[in-house]
Design a protein around this motif. Sequence first.
Motif, PDB file in Angstrom:
ATOM      1  N   GLY A   1      15.457  65.812  30.915  1.00  0.00           N
ATOM      2  CA  GLY A   1      15.729  67.323  31.408  1.00  0.00           C
ATOM      3  C   GLY A   1      16.705  67.416  32.628  1.00  0.00           C
ATOM      4  O   GLY A   1      16.964  68.555  32.934  1.00  0.00           O
ATOM      5  N   LYS A   2      17.296  66.160  33.095  1.00  0.00           N
ATOM      6  CA  LYS A   2      18.010  66.277  34.300  1.00  0.00           C
ATOM      7  C   LYS A   2      19.393  65.636  33.891  1.00  0.00           C
ATOM      8  O   LYS A   2      19.615  64.723  33.141  1.00  0.00           O
ATOM      9  N   THR A   3      20.489  66.349  34.525  1.00  0.00           N
ATOM     10  CA  THR A   3      21.807  65.693  34.122  1.00  0.00           C
ATOM     11  C   THR A   3      22.209  64.632  35.204  1.00  0.00           C
ATOM     12  O   THR A   3      21.768  65.046  36.446  1.00  0.00           O
ATOM     13  N   LEU A   4      22.630  63.622  34.916  1.00  0.00           N
ATOM     14  CA  LEU A   4      22.768  62.398  35.856  1.00  0.00           C
ATOM     15  C   LEU A   4      24.098  61.931  35.827  1.00  0.00           C
ATOM     16  O   LEU A   4      24.895  61.909  34.677  1.00  0.00           O
ATOM     17  N   VAL A   5      24.913  61.647  36.805  1.00  0.00           N
ATOM     18  CA  VAL A   5      26.085  60.978  36.840  1.00  0.00           C
ATOM     19  C   VAL A   5      25.937  59.385  37.003  1.00  0.00           C
ATOM     20  O   VAL A   5      25.232  58.991  38.005  1.00  0.00           O
ATOM     21  N   SER A   6      26.215  58.875  35.927  1.00  0.00           N
ATOM     22  CA  SER A   6      25.530  57.183  35.920  1.00  0.00           C
ATOM     23  C   SER A   6      27.088  56.380  35.904  1.00  0.00           C
ATOM     24  O   SER A   6      28.042  56.609  35.151  1.00  0.00           O
ATOM     25  N   ILE A   7      26.983  55.565  37.128  1.00  0.00           N
ATOM     26  CA  ILE A   7      28.225  54.659  37.279  1.00  0.00           C
ATOM     27  C   ILE A   7      27.419  53.272  36.949  1.00  0.00           C
ATOM     28  O   ILE A   7      26.476  52.894  37.878  1.00  0.00           O
ATOM     29  N   ARG A   8      27.781  52.502  36.021  1.00  0.00           N
ATOM     30  CA  ARG A   8      27.044  51.499  35.492  1.00  0.00           C
ATOM     31  C   ARG A   8      28.126  50.248  34.653  1.00  0.00           C
ATOM     32  O   ARG A   8      29.046  50.678  34.359  1.00  0.00           O
ATOM     33  N   GLU A   9      27.308  49.207  34.630  1.00  0.00           N
ATOM     34  CA  GLU A   9      27.879  48.200  34.130  1.00  0.00           C
ATOM     35  C   GLU A   9      27.356  48.147  32.687  1.00  0.00           C
ATOM     36  O   GLU A   9      26.370  48.402  32.333  1.00  0.00           O
ATOM     37  N   TYR A  10      28.445  47.912  31.600  1.00  0.00           N
ATOM     38  CA  TYR A  10      27.715  47.656  30.035  1.00  0.00           C
ATOM     39  C   TYR A  10      28.169  46.204  29.601  1.00  0.00           C
ATOM     40  O   TYR A  10      29.033  45.465  30.125  1.00  0.00           O
ATOM     41  N   TYR A  11      27.544  45.816  28.609  1.00  0.00           N
ATOM     42  CA  TYR A  11      27.945  44.668  27.828  1.00  0.00           C
ATOM     43  C   TYR A  11      27.938  44.955  26.332  1.00  0.00           C
ATOM     44  O   TYR A  11      27.316  46.118  25.868  1.00  0.00           O
ATOM     45  N   ASN A  12      28.244  43.987  25.555  1.00  0.00           N
ATOM     46  CA  ASN A  12      28.511  44.138  23.935  1.00  0.00           C
ATOM     47  C   ASN A  12      27.402  43.443  23.463  1.00  0.00           C
ATOM     48  O   ASN A  12      27.351  42.388  23.754  1.00  0.00           O
ATOM     49  N   LYS A  13      26.914  43.918  22.515  1.00  0.00           N
ATOM     50  CA  LYS A  13      25.846  43.315  21.669  1.00  0.00           C
ATOM     51  C   LYS A  13      25.994  43.836  20.360  1.00  0.00           C
ATOM     52  O   LYS A  13      25.724  45.012  20.093  1.00  0.00           O
ATOM     53  N   ASP A  14      26.280  43.129  19.196  1.00  0.00           N
ATOM     54  CA  ASP A  14      26.358  43.483  17.907  1.00  0.00           C
ATOM     55  C   ASP A  14      27.425  44.498  17.688  1.00  0.00           C
ATOM     56  O   ASP A  14      27.466  45.473  17.069  1.00  0.00           O
ATOM     57  N   GLY A  15      28.588  44.495  18.532  1.00  0.00           N
ATOM     58  CA  GLY A  15      29.476  45.661  18.366  1.00  0.00           C
ATOM     59  C   GLY A  15      29.227  46.757  19.094  1.00  0.00           C
ATOM     60  O   GLY A  15      30.072  47.902  18.957  1.00  0.00           O
ATOM     61  N   LYS A  16      28.146  46.921  19.911  1.00  0.00           N
ATOM     62  CA  LYS A  16      27.811  48.184  20.430  1.00  0.00           C
ATOM     63  C   LYS A  16      27.937  47.829  21.941  1.00  0.00           C
ATOM     64  O   LYS A  16      27.457  46.801  22.574  1.00  0.00           O
ATOM     65  N   GLU A  17      28.311  48.703  23.011  1.00  0.00           N
ATOM     66  CA  GLU A  17      28.438  48.980  24.324  1.00  0.00           C
ATOM     67  C   GLU A  17      27.008  49.320  24.723  1.00  0.00           C
ATOM     68  O   GLU A  17      26.441  50.516  24.620  1.00  0.00           O
ATOM     69  N   LEU A  18      26.208  48.518  25.455  1.00  0.00           N
ATOM     70  CA  LEU A  18      24.899  48.853  25.755  1.00  0.00           C
ATOM     71  C   LEU A  18      25.035  48.922  27.484  1.00  0.00           C
ATOM     72  O   LEU A  18      25.566  47.703  28.205  1.00  0.00           O
ATOM     73  N   PRO A  19      24.342  49.611  28.146  1.00  0.00           N
ATOM     74  CA  PRO A  19      24.156  49.567  29.806  1.00  0.00           C
ATOM     75  C   PRO A  19      23.334  48.575  30.230  1.00  0.00           C
ATOM     76  O   PRO A  19      22.351  48.216  29.347  1.00  0.00           O
ATOM     77  N   THR A  20      23.587  47.893  31.512  1.00  0.00           N
ATOM     78  CA  THR A  20      22.745  47.109  32.084  1.00  0.00           C
ATOM     79  C   THR A  20      21.919  47.522  32.996  1.00  0.00           C
ATOM     80  O   THR A  20      22.276  48.786  33.289  1.00  0.00           O
ATOM     81  N   ALA A  21      21.188  46.965  33.836  1.00  0.00           N
ATOM     82  CA  ALA A  21      20.576  47.664  34.930  1.00  0.00           C
ATOM     83  C   ALA A  21      21.338  47.713  35.990  1.00  0.00           C
ATOM     84  O   ALA A  21      21.055  48.410  37.205  1.00  0.00           O
ATOM     85  N   LYS A  22      22.289  46.867  36.188  1.00  0.00           N
ATOM     86  CA  LYS A  22      23.527  46.877  37.087  1.00  0.00           C
ATOM     87  C   LYS A  22      24.214  48.433  37.446  1.00  0.00           C
ATOM     88  O   LYS A  22      24.943  48.802  36.369  1.00  0.00           O
TER      89      LYS A  22
END
Length: 169
Positions: A118-139
Amino acid sequence: MDSETSNKIEETVLEILKSCNLDEVTELKIRKMASEKLGLELSDPTRKAFVRQVVEKFLAEEQAKAEANEEEEEEEEEEEDNKKKSSGAGDKEYDDDGDLIVCRLSHKRRVTITEFRGKTLVSIREYYNKDGKELPTAKGISLTAEQWATFNKNIPAVEKAIKKMESRA
């Protein structure tokens, strides 16, 4: 050859070059047209070499202009592409989860607006590719609207500190 004659020859040759199809004309044709126009014989070795020099200089300048125009057009296309990506121009980019991608900081990092519990967040994050999808990391970091407002208000102080640090180096 005196300077007055060489100036007349150069002006005439340039006038001919500017008005003719460079794909179809030869140096010999240009020399003959200039000779007729000026009423001078341009086939002697000195004048022939001078006409060749004028033609080569003109062609080199035209080539340089064409290359500069190509580079300029490529830069303009690149700018348009970047504007479309950054400003959205009506086309907003969303990730697979439906989160708005505000900007890509690099091919691995991006800024997104997400909804979490229920909260709007501004996320600055690293992503990685897995099976053609970009997924967020913990970084990375996710800031609430209030945290973002505080951070945003202090950006001038951050920029000032960066300049100060860079001036020391």
